[in-house]
Write a protein that holds these residues in place. Structure first.
Motif, PDB file in Angstrom:
ATOM      1  N   ASN A 159      53.122   8.401  22.918  1.00  9.31           N
ATOM      2  CA  ASN A 159      52.045   7.481  23.313  1.00  9.31           C
ATOM      3  C   ASN A 159      51.567   7.717  24.743  1.00  9.31           C
ATOM      4  OD1 ASN A 159      50.223   5.451  22.624  1.00  9.31           O
ATOM      5  ND2 ASN A 159      51.514   3.834  23.495  1.00  9.31           N
ATOM      6  N   MET A 160      51.474   8.998  25.115  1.00  6.63           N
ATOM      7  CA  MET A 160      50.959   9.345  26.439  1.00  6.63           C
ATOM      8  C   MET A 160      49.449   9.132  26.476  1.00  6.63           C
ATOM      9  SD  MET A 160      53.097  12.819  27.335  1.00  6.63           S
ATOM     10  CE  MET A 160      54.863  12.789  27.615  1.00  6.63           C
ATOM     11  N   ARG A 161      48.926   8.846  27.634  1.00 11.81           N
ATOM     12  CA  ARG A 161      47.499   8.615  27.784  1.00 11.81           C
ATOM     13  C   ARG A 161      46.769   9.954  27.718  1.00 11.81           C
ATOM     14  NH1 ARG A 161      44.098   6.938  33.022  1.00 11.81           N
ATOM     15  NH2 ARG A 161      42.118   6.512  32.005  1.00 11.81           N
ATOM     16  N   TYR A 162      45.746  10.028  26.864  1.00 11.11           N
ATOM     17  CA  TYR A 162      44.993  11.272  26.748  1.00 11.11           C
ATOM     18  C   TYR A 162      43.503  10.959  26.598  1.00 11.11           C
ATOM     19  CZ  TYR A 162      45.073  10.354  21.678  1.00 11.11           C
ATOM     20  OH  TYR A 162      44.946   9.794  20.435  1.00 11.11           O
ATOM     21  N   ILE A 163      42.691  11.991  26.888  1.00 11.92           N
ATOM     22  CA  ILE A 163      41.239  11.818  26.931  1.00 11.92           C
ATOM     23  C   ILE A 163      40.604  13.193  26.758  1.00 11.92           C
ATOM     24  CG2 ILE A 163      41.037  12.158  29.438  1.00 11.92           C
ATOM     25  CD1 ILE A 163      39.055   9.833  29.518  1.00 11.92           C
ATOM     26  N   SER A 164      39.389  13.256  26.253  1.00 12.80           N
ATOM     27  CA  SER A 164      38.691  14.545  26.171  1.00 12.80           C
ATOM     28  C   SER A 164      38.135  14.932  27.543  1.00 12.80           C
ATOM     29  CB  SER A 164      37.545  14.470  25.161  1.00 12.80           C
ATOM     30  OG  SER A 164      36.467  13.715  25.688  1.00 12.80           O
ATOM     31  N   GLY A 165      37.836  16.207  27.699  1.00  9.77           N
ATOM     32  CA  GLY A 165      37.259  16.672  28.964  1.00  9.77           C
ATOM     33  C   GLY A 165      35.946  15.998  29.311  1.00  9.77           C
ATOM     34  N   PRO A 166      34.983  15.959  28.367  1.00 14.56           N
ATOM     35  CA  PRO A 166      33.709  15.303  28.683  1.00 14.56           C
ATOM     36  C   PRO A 166      33.865  13.826  29.039  1.00 14.56           C
ATOM     37  CG  PRO A 166      33.447  16.737  26.792  1.00 14.56           C
ATOM     38  CD  PRO A 166      34.917  16.689  27.087  1.00 14.56           C
ATOM     39  N   GLN A 167      34.773  13.116  28.349  1.00 14.28           N
ATOM     40  CA  GLN A 167      34.941  11.698  28.661  1.00 14.28           C
ATOM     41  C   GLN A 167      35.598  11.506  30.022  1.00 14.28           C
ATOM     42  OE1 GLN A 167      36.772   9.323  25.606  1.00 14.28           O
ATOM     43  NE2 GLN A 167      36.721   7.457  26.852  1.00 14.28           N
ATOM     44  N   TRP A 168      36.561  12.376  30.369  1.00 14.67           N
ATOM     45  CA  TRP A 168      37.158  12.282  31.699  1.00 14.67           C
ATOM     46  C   TRP A 168      36.089  12.497  32.766  1.00 14.67           C
ATOM     47  CZ3 TRP A 168      37.401  14.939  36.188  1.00 14.67           C
ATOM     48  CH2 TRP A 168      38.312  14.469  37.141  1.00 14.67           C
ATOM     49  N   LEU A 169      35.263  13.495  32.553  1.00 13.98           N
ATOM     50  CA  LEU A 169      34.204  13.796  33.508  1.00 13.98           C
ATOM     51  C   LEU A 169      33.269  12.602  33.665  1.00 13.98           C
ATOM     52  CD1 LEU A 169      33.398  16.351  35.169  1.00 13.98           C
ATOM     53  CD2 LEU A 169      31.782  16.883  33.346  1.00 13.98           C
ATOM     54  N   GLU A 170      32.909  11.989  32.545  1.00 14.69           N
ATOM     55  CA  GLU A 170      32.024  10.822  32.568  1.00 14.69           C
ATOM     56  C   GLU A 170      32.641   9.672  33.364  1.00 14.69           C
ATOM     57  OE1 GLU A 170      30.737   7.309  29.412  1.00 14.69           O
ATOM     58  OE2 GLU A 170      31.600   9.188  28.677  1.00 14.69           O
ATOM     59  N   GLU A 171      33.882   9.331  33.055  1.00 14.09           N
ATOM     60  CA  GLU A 171      34.486   8.132  33.614  1.00 14.09           C
ATOM     61  C   GLU A 171      34.911   8.285  35.057  1.00 14.09           C
ATOM     62  OE1 GLU A 171      37.662   6.911  31.090  1.00 14.09           O
ATOM     63  OE2 GLU A 171      36.340   6.481  29.372  1.00 14.09           O
ATOM     64  N   HIS A 172      35.334   9.492  35.438  1.00 10.76           N
ATOM     65  CA  HIS A 172      35.930   9.656  36.765  1.00 10.76           C
ATOM     66  C   HIS A 172      35.042  10.387  37.764  1.00 10.76           C
ATOM     67  CE1 HIS A 172      39.926   8.160  35.591  1.00 10.76           C
ATOM     68  NE2 HIS A 172      39.659   8.730  34.426  1.00 10.76           N
ATOM     69  N   TYR A 173      33.895  10.896  37.292  1.00 15.53           N
ATOM     70  CA  TYR A 173      33.078  11.684  38.222  1.00 15.53           C
ATOM     71  C   TYR A 173      31.584  11.439  38.074  1.00 15.53           C
ATOM     72  CZ  TYR A 173      31.808  15.569  41.228  1.00 15.53           C
ATOM     73  OH  TYR A 173      31.300  16.320  42.257  1.00 15.53           O
ATOM     74  N   LEU A 174      31.052  11.621  36.878  1.00 12.63           N
ATOM     75  CA  LEU A 174      29.599  11.589  36.709  1.00 12.63           C
ATOM     76  C   LEU A 174      29.009  10.206  36.917  1.00 12.63           C
ATOM     77  CD1 LEU A 174      29.029  13.967  33.654  1.00 12.63           C
ATOM     78  CD2 LEU A 174      28.969  14.497  36.098  1.00 12.63           C
ATOM     79  N   THR A 175      29.812   9.175  36.723  1.00 14.16           N
ATOM     80  CA  THR A 175      29.286   7.823  36.877  1.00 14.16           C
ATOM     81  C   THR A 175      28.754   7.557  38.280  1.00 14.16           C
ATOM     82  OG1 THR A 175      29.824   5.487  36.504  1.00 14.16           O
ATOM     83  CG2 THR A 175      31.538   6.840  37.498  1.00 14.16           C
ATOM     84  N   HIS A 176      29.165   8.371  39.241  1.00 15.21           N
ATOM     85  CA  HIS A 176      28.722   8.192  40.625  1.00 15.21           C
ATOM     86  C   HIS A 176      27.565   9.128  40.993  1.00 15.21           C
ATOM     87  CE1 HIS A 176      32.407   5.923  40.963  1.00 15.21           C
ATOM     88  NE2 HIS A 176      33.129   6.996  40.675  1.00 15.21           N
ATOM     89  N   LYS A 177      27.050   9.885  40.031  1.00 17.70           N
ATOM     90  CA  LYS A 177      26.076  10.927  40.321  1.00 17.70           C
ATOM     91  C   LYS A 177      24.748  10.698  39.604  1.00 17.70           C
ATOM     92  CE  LYS A 177      29.032  13.509  42.664  1.00 17.70           C
ATOM     93  NZ  LYS A 177      28.867  13.823  44.103  1.00 17.70           N
ATOM     94  N   THR A 178      23.686  11.315  40.139  1.00 17.83           N
ATOM     95  CA  THR A 178      22.434  11.484  39.411  1.00 17.83           C
ATOM     96  C   THR A 178      22.543  12.812  38.678  1.00 17.83           C
ATOM     97  OG1 THR A 178      21.147  10.240  41.041  1.00 17.83           O
ATOM     98  CG2 THR A 178      19.932  11.757  39.611  1.00 17.83           C
ATOM     99  N   VAL A 179      22.684  12.737  37.362  1.00 17.88           N
ATOM    100  CA  VAL A 179      22.993  13.924  36.565  1.00 17.88           C
ATOM    101  C   VAL A 179      21.708  14.555  36.035  1.00 17.88           C
ATOM    102  CG1 VAL A 179      24.175  14.777  34.513  1.00 17.88           C
ATOM    103  CG2 VAL A 179      25.243  12.988  35.912  1.00 17.88           C
ATOM    104  N   LEU A 180      21.599  15.860  36.214  1.00 16.37           N
ATOM    105  CA  LEU A 180      20.516  16.655  35.640  1.00 16.37           C
ATOM    106  C   LEU A 180      21.159  17.581  34.610  1.00 16.37           C
ATOM    107  CD1 LEU A 180      20.033  16.497  39.027  1.00 16.37           C
ATOM    108  CD2 LEU A 180      17.805  17.318  38.269  1.00 16.37           C
ATOM    109  N   ALA A 181      20.870  17.361  33.325  1.00 13.90           N
ATOM    110  CA  ALA A 181      21.545  18.077  32.241  1.00 13.90           C
ATOM    111  C   ALA A 181      20.585  19.038  31.559  1.00 13.90           C
ATOM    112  CB  ALA A 181      22.103  17.079  31.229  1.00 13.90           C
ATOM    113  N   VAL A 182      21.126  20.179  31.136  1.00 10.81           N
ATOM    114  CA  VAL A 182      20.338  21.194  30.439  1.00 10.81           C
ATOM    115  C   VAL A 182      20.962  21.440  29.073  1.00 10.81           C
ATOM    116  CG1 VAL A 182      19.435  23.537  30.487  1.00 10.81           C
ATOM    117  CG2 VAL A 182      19.718  22.276  32.633  1.00 10.81           C
ATOM    118  N   ALA A 183      20.232  21.079  28.015  1.00 11.29           N
ATOM    119  CA  ALA A 183      20.699  21.251  26.643  1.00 11.29           C
ATOM    120  C   ALA A 183      19.795  22.242  25.921  1.00 11.29           C
ATOM    121  CB  ALA A 183      20.699  19.906  25.913  1.00 11.29           C
ATOM    122  N   GLY A 184      20.263  22.734  24.767  1.00  2.14           N
ATOM    123  CA  GLY A 184      19.461  23.653  23.967  1.00  2.14           C
ATOM    124  C   GLY A 184      20.321  24.705  23.307  1.00  2.14           C
ATOM    125  N   THR A 185      19.786  25.339  22.306  1.00  2.00           N
ATOM    126  CA  THR A 185      20.512  26.394  21.602  1.00  2.00           C
ATOM    127  C   THR A 185      20.641  27.642  22.469  1.00  2.00           C
ATOM    128  OG1 THR A 185      19.556  25.572  19.537  1.00  2.00           O
ATOM    129  CG2 THR A 185      20.614  27.724  19.454  1.00  2.00           C
TER     130      THR A 185
END
Length: 453
Positions: free
Chosen positions: A85-111
């Motif tokens: 029962n160790m605490r675990y999280i995905s990489g994107p969710q960790w990034l969201e909760e501990h870092y990106l929430t304080h930033k203005t994010v510019l994201a680039v998506a696409g194939t």
């Protein structure tokens, strides 16, 4: 906080490790294959690495385990993590909760084009004094690293539609909550997790739903699949670039290395840079428009591209031996292959011999997704070699009959090297395309060319 990253040597997870370390977290990690260059970069940053996925690595009892999407049930470290029962999280969710929430994010998506467009956008911001942080799925040559943390409010991220982890099957990008979103294009890909292009469109729309009304969505004017995405609902100002009613370009050179930029009928400036291909002109327009949200003028954004360098493995010249040039490119989808070859053809001219070498290595290509478009994607080459080992699950040989140009499917790697060298007289340009290491083919070709009689 001590975070332990499982699958740390992948580009994305390694980038998270670097950002976390720079942001003041204690970071350790493990991977099945710990090897340079990522291992050197991580160890140089003071990150302790563990070889393999055994359970004992968790004896240090980290505060949270960040789980990469290469991890699966049944692995010893995963089973211990769950059983205790160790605490675990995905990489994107960790990034969201501990870092990106304080930033203005510019994201680039696409194939296609995410890495190049993200690198362009980060460089435009850097050249104009914004000092952005970034996480990019490649190594931008202007920076020499794939990720960094800064005190800037701006953060540029390559927004991938692949899933997060074995316990979170959403696309990574739904965690990023961008203020500015570029959607470069959308085609069917990732056949191992998506059954249809409609499945991917739904994930893209989940992303669009997260962009605030004060933000900006940038997309091309001629992508039907993306049009259908925004028709599902868009609550953010939308800019479609590429036609005369918005930001668009007029080529001054056919290889795309020099072009004029217009905003509707207003001339903005001329760009002359080291990139080629109309697809990079497209990428440039997207990056310029996105950067304008931060207050950078269109002129200043465009001028920054004159000092832009393509990321590694994006039309990277690996060497020239006896007047034979060997290039490396990451292209692995039929559309990307076609556009990359067209750009290189315009660069070298129509008289020079162009040899294309392709490894169908992505999960989609191994499964045969989009294979009906593959043969025609090589039309700009004079001769084509396709390396198909036992991991490819469809009859690649059929390409030999479908291709308009001489195409050879080869299963033996050493034979492949010999055939390529044999068919590459002086003056030839060889373009190698794969999204993997391809057995170190580039240097092996250069060595054989050096020893050629």
């Amino acid at each position: 906080m001590h975070i332990h990253i499982l699958g740390i040597c992948g580009t994305f997870m390694g980038g998270i490790a670097m950002i976390a370390k720079q942001a003041g977290f204690k970071v350790t990690g493990s991977d099945k294959n710990v090897y340079p260059p990522m291992s050197d970069e991580l160890e140089g940053a003071g990150i302790e690495l563990h070889q393999g996925f055994d359970a004992e690595q968790l004896d240090n009892h980290p505060d949270v385990i960040v789980v990469g999407n290469v991890m699966k049930r049944g692995m010893d470290v995963v089973e211990r993590m769950l059983n205790e029962n160790m605490r675990y999280i995905s990489g994107p969710q960790w990034l969201e909760e501990h870092y990106l929430t304080h930033k203005t994010v510019l994201a680039v998506a696409g194939t296609h084009g995410k890495t190049t467009t993200s690198s362009m956008l980060a460089w435009i911001l850097e050249a104009n004094g914004k000092n952005p942080g970034f996480l990019i799925g490649g190594i931008p040559e202007n920076f020499g690293i794939s990720a960094r943390s800064t005190d800037s409010e701006y953060f540029v991220i390559e927004a991938d539609e692949y899933d997060c982890a074995f316990f979170d099957k959403r696309s990574k990008f739904v965690h990023y909550h961008p203020t500015v979103l570029i959607m470069n294009n959308l085609e069917y890909d990732h056949a191992d997790i998506f059954d249809s292009v409609h499945d991917i469109q739904k994930q893209f729309h989940h992303l669009v739903r997260t962009v605030p009304g004060k933000g900006l969505v940038v997309m091309p004017n001629d992508d039907h699949n993306l049009d259908e995405v925004v028709e599902m609902g868009c609550w953010t100002p939308l800019c479609k670039v590429g036609d005369e009613n918005s930001l668009h370009a007029k080529l001054l050179k056919s290889d795309g290395s020099e072009f004029e930029i217009y905003d509707k009928d207003k001339f903005i400036t001329t760009v002359k840079y080291s990139c080629t291909g109309t697809y990079n002109v497209h990428n440039s327009l997207m990056a310029i428009k996105a950067a304008s949200y931060t207050g950078i003028s269109l002129v200043d954004a465009a001028k920054a591209l004159e000092t832009f360098k393509l990321p590694k493995r994006r039309m990277e010249l690996k060497g020239v031996i006896n007047d034979v040039a060997v290039y490396d490119d990451f292209a692995h989808h039929p559309t990307a292959i076609k556009l990359t070859l067209e750009g290189l053809r315009e660069k070298i001219g129509h008289e020079k011999r162009l040899v294309a070498v392709f490894e169908p290595r992505s999960n989609s290509m191994k499964m045969g997704a989009n294979h009906e478009f593959l043969a025609n994607s090589f039309d700009c080459a004079d001769e084509i070699f396709v390396y198909a080992n036992d991991s490819v699950k469809w009859d690649v040989k059929q390409l030999e009959n479908q291709s308009k140009k001489p195409l050879h499917v080869v299963q033996d790697f050493d034979k492949l090297l010999d055939l390529i060298v044999e068919k590459s007289p002086k003056g030839t340009t060889i373009l190698v395309m794969s999204n993997g290491g391809f057995n170190g083919i580039h240097q092996k070709l250069l060595d054989k060319l050096q020893n050629k009689d």
